[in-house]
Write a protein that holds these residues in place. Structure first.
Motif, PDB file in Angstrom:
ATOM      1  N   SER A 159      26.702   3.919  24.535  1.00 26.96           N
ATOM      2  CA  SER A 159      25.908   3.737  23.313  1.00 26.96           C
ATOM      3  C   SER A 159      24.690   2.849  23.563  1.00 26.96           C
ATOM      4  O   SER A 159      23.603   3.112  23.029  1.00 26.96           O
ATOM      5  N   PRO A 196      19.366  -2.239  17.100  1.00 34.82           N
ATOM      6  CA  PRO A 196      20.177  -1.554  16.074  1.00 34.82           C
ATOM      7  C   PRO A 196      21.209  -0.614  16.671  1.00 34.82           C
ATOM      8  O   PRO A 196      22.375  -0.616  16.263  1.00 34.82           O
ATOM      9  N   THR A 200      25.316  -1.229  16.544  1.00 37.23           N
ATOM     10  CA  THR A 200      26.175  -0.216  15.931  1.00 37.23           C
ATOM     11  C   THR A 200      27.277   0.216  16.890  1.00 37.23           C
ATOM     12  O   THR A 200      28.452   0.283  16.527  1.00 37.23           O
ATOM     13  N   LEU A 204      31.307  -0.641  16.254  1.00 37.21           N
ATOM     14  CA  LEU A 204      32.231   0.489  16.123  1.00 37.21           C
ATOM     15  C   LEU A 204      33.266   0.490  17.254  1.00 37.21           C
ATOM     16  O   LEU A 204      34.430   0.852  17.042  1.00 37.21           O
ATOM     17  N   ASN A 273      32.736  -1.561   9.846  1.00 40.22           N
ATOM     18  CA  ASN A 273      31.833  -0.409   9.822  1.00 40.22           C
ATOM     19  C   ASN A 273      30.675  -0.636   8.859  1.00 40.22           C
ATOM     20  O   ASN A 273      29.533  -0.232   9.134  1.00 40.22           O
ATOM     21  N   ALA A 276      28.161  -2.811  10.497  1.00 39.76           N
ATOM     22  CA  ALA A 276      27.369  -2.039  11.463  1.00 39.76           C
ATOM     23  C   ALA A 276      26.255  -1.267  10.766  1.00 39.76           C
ATOM     24  O   ALA A 276      25.106  -1.236  11.239  1.00 39.76           O
ATOM     25  N   ILE A 277      26.572  -0.657   9.622  1.00 34.89           N
ATOM     26  CA  ILE A 277      25.559   0.112   8.887  1.00 34.89           C
ATOM     27  C   ILE A 277      24.471  -0.810   8.339  1.00 34.89           C
ATOM     28  O   ILE A 277      23.272  -0.507   8.426  1.00 34.89           O
ATOM     29  N   ARG A 280      22.256  -2.062  11.199  1.00 39.75           N
ATOM     30  CA  ARG A 280      21.395  -0.987  11.689  1.00 39.75           C
ATOM     31  C   ARG A 280      20.231  -0.735  10.738  1.00 39.75           C
ATOM     32  O   ARG A 280      19.067  -0.634  11.166  1.00 39.75           O
TER      33      ARG A 280
END
Length: 288
Positions: A159, A196, A200, A204, A273, A276-277, A280
């Motif tokens: 990633s 970002p 993320t 995750l 999660n 993370a959003i 980002r």
């Protein structure tokens, strides 16, 4: 006439596959809703401050989830300290420093991609063969963190590499044009722009680690701990391990406790999660 029939056939196929794929999504959502409704209906009555702040017990009414929560946080903190610098550093090396035409680069790329798809239980067996032989860390937080770090490290590298690849080449050329060295360019341009995507992937991956039970069971995580871990060498349990232990008891009250534990675990996973959003979106807006 033939053209009209062909057009009707194509439109029919288009609608058929559209509703077929939509029905697949609806089926998955309904199945998930049934599972969640069953978990919430049986576990909600056990959720309380006593449940969240007590230790496990053989008596269901006295059983709590605190050691599992604290143990999971110990694991995640240690895993983050291990995987983030190694994963991000590896991604930057592969994309910015390595010779992409060399056999060594091809060897690393193939193996990292393959390791990202290895089942979790295989990493547990690897940890059993390596870390469980070291008496000083056997069954400790450190052994569990090392195993889970090995499991998610390839995912973090992949990633992070994709995030680094997404940096526009024009920014790199401008940086060199301004007289920056490679490291100055990486620090001032590549890392901020790729942050970002990196964040993320990291969050995750850590969420995946917090929900794994198979590797921890293999390397000796305790199923019932009544004391909170005080160091990386302490005995520990984690939320998935405690849930697994309760669900294996024949008494219905313990299975209801397992449902309550699943609710707590889902809360932490969804929170991670969501973070993370949010991160980002925040960095993407700043970058734009």
């Amino acid at each position: 006439m033939i053209l009209v029939n062909n057009l009707k056939a194509r439109k029919f196929k288009d609608k058929f596959f559209k509703y077929l794929f939509l029905s697949c999504i609806v089926f998955c959502l309904l199945f998930l809703l049934i599972l969640l409704s069953g978990i919430f209906s049986t576990g909600i009555k056990w959720i309380s401050m006593k449940f969240l702040t007590s230790t496990p017990s053989r008596i269901p009414s006295r059983a709590g989830f605190l050691p599992a929560i604290v143990g999971s946080f110990y694991l995640i903190g240690t895993i983050g300290l291990i995987t983030v610098p190694i994963g991000v550093g590896s991604a930057i090396y592969l994309e910015q420093y390595s010779n992409k035409k060399s056999w060594f680069y091809s060897f690393l790329e193939i193996n990292i991609s393959n390791l990202a798809g290895v089942p979790a239980i295989v990493y547990g067996l690897l940890g059993l063969a390596i870390f469980s032989r070291i008496h000083s860390i056997r069954g400790s937080v450190l052994s569990g963190a090392l195993v889970l770090s090995l499991m998610i490290l390839p995912v973090i590298i992949v990633s992070a590499r994709e995030a680094v690849k997404a940096v526009p080449s024009i920014l790199l050329e401008v940086s060199y044009g301004l007289g920056m060295t490679k490291w100055q360019m990486i620090k001032a341009v590549v890392i901020p722009y790729a942050a970002p995507g990196m964040l993320t992937g990291i969050i995750l991956s850590l969420s995946r680690a917090i929900g794994e039970s198979a590797p921890l069971l293999v390397v000796g995580a305790a199923s019932m701990v009544t004391k909170l871990p005080s160091s990386l060498l302490s005995k520990y349990t984690a939320m998935p391990i405690q849930i697994f232990q309760w669900s294996s008891y024949p008494k219905k009250d313990f299975q209801d406790l397992a449902a309550a534990g699943i609710m707590v675990l889902l809360f932490f996973l969804l929170s991670a999660n969501s973070v993370a959003i949010i991160l980002r979106n925040k960095y993407q807006k700043e970058r734009e």
